[in-house]
Motif scaffolding. Sequence first.
Motif, mmCIF file in Angstrom:
data_model
loop_
_atom_site.group_PDB
_atom_site.id
_atom_site.type_symbol
_atom_site.label_atom_id
_atom_site.label_comp_id
_atom_site.label_asym_id
_atom_site.label_seq_id
_atom_site.Cartn_x
_atom_site.Cartn_y
_atom_site.Cartn_z
ATOM 1 N N GLY A 1 24.309 -12.340 4.624
ATOM 2 C CA GLY A 1 24.269 -11.741 3.296
ATOM 3 C C GLY A 1 25.512 -10.936 2.974
ATOM 4 N N THR A 2 25.301 -9.690 2.596
ATOM 5 C CA THR A 2 26.396 -8.850 2.105
ATOM 6 C C THR A 2 27.242 -8.292 3.231
ATOM 7 O OG1 THR A 2 25.080 -8.225 0.186
ATOM 8 C CG2 THR A 2 26.947 -6.826 0.725
ATOM 9 N N GLY A 3 28.556 -8.403 3.053
ATOM 10 C CA GLY A 3 29.476 -7.875 4.046
ATOM 11 C C GLY A 3 30.711 -7.272 3.411
ATOM 12 N N LEU A 4 31.533 -6.690 4.243
ATOM 13 C CA LEU A 4 32.767 -6.028 3.822
ATOM 14 C C LEU A 4 33.912 -7.035 3.874
ATOM 15 C CD1 LEU A 4 34.142 -3.261 3.153
ATOM 16 C CD2 LEU A 4 34.549 -3.052 5.622
ATOM 17 N N ILE A 5 34.658 -7.155 2.776
ATOM 18 C CA ILE A 5 35.784 -8.086 2.723
ATOM 19 C C ILE A 5 37.103 -7.340 2.546
ATOM 20 C CG2 ILE A 5 34.449 -10.033 1.827
ATOM 21 C CD1 ILE A 5 35.585 -9.418 -0.963
ATOM 22 N N ILE B 1 12.891 -19.542 -11.808
ATOM 23 C CA ILE B 1 13.951 -18.896 -12.577
ATOM 24 C C ILE B 1 15.096 -18.495 -11.648
ATOM 25 C CG2 ILE B 1 14.508 -16.921 -14.056
ATOM 26 C CD1 ILE B 1 11.464 -16.921 -14.811
ATOM 27 N N SER B 2 16.327 -18.731 -12.092
ATOM 28 C CA SER B 2 17.490 -18.347 -11.310
ATOM 29 C C SER B 2 18.686 -18.183 -12.239
ATOM 30 C CB SER B 2 17.782 -19.382 -10.218
ATOM 31 O OG SER B 2 18.719 -18.879 -9.297
ATOM 32 N N SER B 3 19.855 -17.942 -11.660
ATOM 33 C CA SER B 3 21.075 -17.749 -12.450
ATOM 34 C C SER B 3 22.211 -18.572 -11.868
ATOM 35 C CB SER B 3 21.474 -16.264 -12.483
ATOM 36 O OG SER B 3 20.452 -15.479 -13.051
ATOM 37 N N SER B 4 23.037 -19.094 -12.728
ATOM 38 C CA SER B 4 24.133 -19.972 -12.311
ATOM 39 C C SER B 4 25.126 -19.248 -11.411
ATOM 40 C CB SER B 4 24.863 -20.504 -13.551
ATOM 41 O OG SER B 4 25.943 -21.317 -13.178
ATOM 42 N N GLY B 5 25.548 -19.926 -10.339
ATOM 43 C CA GLY B 5 26.592 -19.409 -9.472
ATOM 44 C C GLY B 5 26.155 -18.382 -8.453
ATOM 45 N N THR B 6 24.867 -18.049 -8.418
ATOM 46 C CA THR B 6 24.403 -17.028 -7.481
ATOM 47 C C THR B 6 24.098 -17.636 -6.117
ATOM 48 O OG1 THR B 6 22.099 -17.314 -8.175
ATOM 49 C CG2 THR B 6 23.403 -15.649 -9.336
ATOM 50 N N ALA B 7 24.201 -16.799 -5.087
ATOM 51 C CA ALA B 7 23.925 -17.262 -3.731
ATOM 52 C C ALA B 7 22.459 -17.656 -3.573
ATOM 53 C CB ALA B 7 24.285 -16.162 -2.735
ATOM 54 N N ASP B 8 21.553 -16.927 -4.231
ATOM 55 C CA ASP B 8 20.132 -17.247 -4.097
ATOM 56 C C ASP B 8 19.784 -18.594 -4.723
ATOM 57 O OD1 ASP B 8 20.746 -15.043 -6.180
ATOM 58 O OD2 ASP B 8 19.024 -16.048 -7.065
ATOM 59 N N ASP C 1 28.710 -11.249 -1.053
ATOM 60 C CA ASP C 1 27.800 -12.123 -0.327
ATOM 61 C C ASP C 1 28.597 -13.158 0.458
ATOM 62 O OD1 ASP C 1 24.838 -13.118 -0.083
ATOM 63 O OD2 ASP C 1 26.066 -14.893 -0.455
ATOM 64 N N ALA C 2 28.191 -13.400 1.698
ATOM 65 C CA ALA C 2 28.941 -14.285 2.590
ATOM 66 C C ALA C 2 29.068 -15.704 2.046
ATOM 67 C CB ALA C 2 28.282 -14.307 3.971
ATOM 68 N N SER C 3 28.016 -16.230 1.430
ATOM 69 C CA SER C 3 28.087 -17.599 0.922
ATOM 70 C C SER C 3 29.069 -17.719 -0.240
ATOM 71 C CB SER C 3 26.701 -18.095 0.496
ATOM 72 O OG SER C 3 26.187 -17.329 -0.570
ATOM 73 N N ILE C 4 29.181 -16.663 -1.056
ATOM 74 C CA ILE C 4 30.152 -16.664 -2.152
ATOM 75 C C ILE C 4 31.571 -16.609 -1.585
ATOM 76 C CG2 ILE C 4 30.973 -15.414 -4.177
ATOM 77 C CD1 ILE C 4 28.270 -16.809 -4.559
ATOM 78 N N VAL C 5 31.761 -15.849 -0.517
ATOM 79 C CA VAL C 5 33.064 -15.801 0.146
ATOM 80 C C VAL C 5 33.434 -17.175 0.690
ATOM 81 C CG1 VAL C 5 34.362 -14.832 2.093
ATOM 82 C CG2 VAL C 5 32.876 -13.354 0.717
ATOM 83 N N SER D 1 33.009 -7.357 8.386
ATOM 84 C CA SER D 1 31.711 -6.852 8.851
ATOM 85 C C SER D 1 30.656 -7.432 7.918
ATOM 86 C CB SER D 1 31.619 -5.325 8.789
ATOM 87 O OG SER D 1 32.341 -4.696 9.817
ATOM 88 N N VAL D 2 29.489 -7.761 8.454
ATOM 89 C CA VAL D 2 28.372 -8.211 7.622
ATOM 90 C C VAL D 2 27.170 -7.336 7.955
ATOM 91 C CG1 VAL D 2 26.818 -10.097 7.023
ATOM 92 C CG2 VAL D 2 29.227 -10.582 7.489
#
Length: 331
Positions: free
Chosen positions: A217-221, A138-145, A88-92, A107-108
């Motif tokens: 969102g999701t891309g190639l790193i 409800i959510s999860s720690s460290g996630t982009a969402d 995910d781009a935000s995590i990058v 690429s994204v």
Amino acid sequence: MTRLIRAFTAAALCVAAAAGAPAFAQPLQKIVLRTDYKFNGYVAPFALAVQNGYYKQAGLDVSIQQGQGSGTTVQTVASGADDFGLADASIVVLAVTAQNIGVKLVSVYTQTGTMGLIYRANAGFTGDLKQLQHKAVISSSGTADLRMLSPALASAGMNTDDVQLQIVDSNARVPMFLKTNGAYLTGFATGDLLRIRSRMPDAKYMPYAKYGVVAYGTGLIASDDMLQKHPDLVRKFVDASRKGWEAAVKDPQAAVDASLKLYPDLSREFVQGGLKIALAEQLHTAATAAHPIGWTDEGDWKKMLDVLAKYAGVHDPKAPAAYYTNQFIAQ
């Protein structure tokens, strides 16, 4: 003797040519592509690129391996344990900014509407975020969402203190949502939403994009080391992957079938649903619509970095070029 050797060599070349094979074929270079999390619909075009031989035509023997989250994939690609990855781009952005991890997006593929709020059909939610006050989210720690929830709420003059935020393990988020009446879930359209709809077909989804949140969102790193030392390899991989996406646009079912050949235990409905959303709704922003699949826009990046800096704990973001490059995408 020399004439005899030359005659023998010429004959061998003729035999090889007649057989339709190169006389001295180079071995394919083994490449590992690590997904961000397991196998979602947006991975299917890569499976189709494998099946259609696009990677082999580029001299590559590609293996698609399932990941355990964008953060982990960023680490394995940066270390060289994996050649390429999906993240995910935000995590990058967070990894590069906060930890100076040496990766870039080349690429994204999912560019808009990737994250948002999932809720029950009978929730009465009209899209007005003020309706979430004092409601369970409800959510999860460290996630982009989760990171993008804050800027979405801010658009309505709210923050996470205005909701009952419940942080659970990523594997527990969907079960928790299903058993908690009146709850909302932050999640991805191509993942969490489809998992919920397999149990709750009428579940609804509101993308953060509705609230002005710009987030690729999701891309190639690839690692900085890979980009610097093996640019030709990166270009070949990006180009073959783009061909896989273009083929998936033309024949989505072929991409789904290719996915099931790689991983027979996958749910056809899950992969098919995720790919449909990715192709119909997420391939481009307004700024990238006239460009090839995967190409990203500096203006979009600036907006995204501004959002992350204000609301998602990305302190002192670098210039956009620190996070992405379009140089490997053929125009």
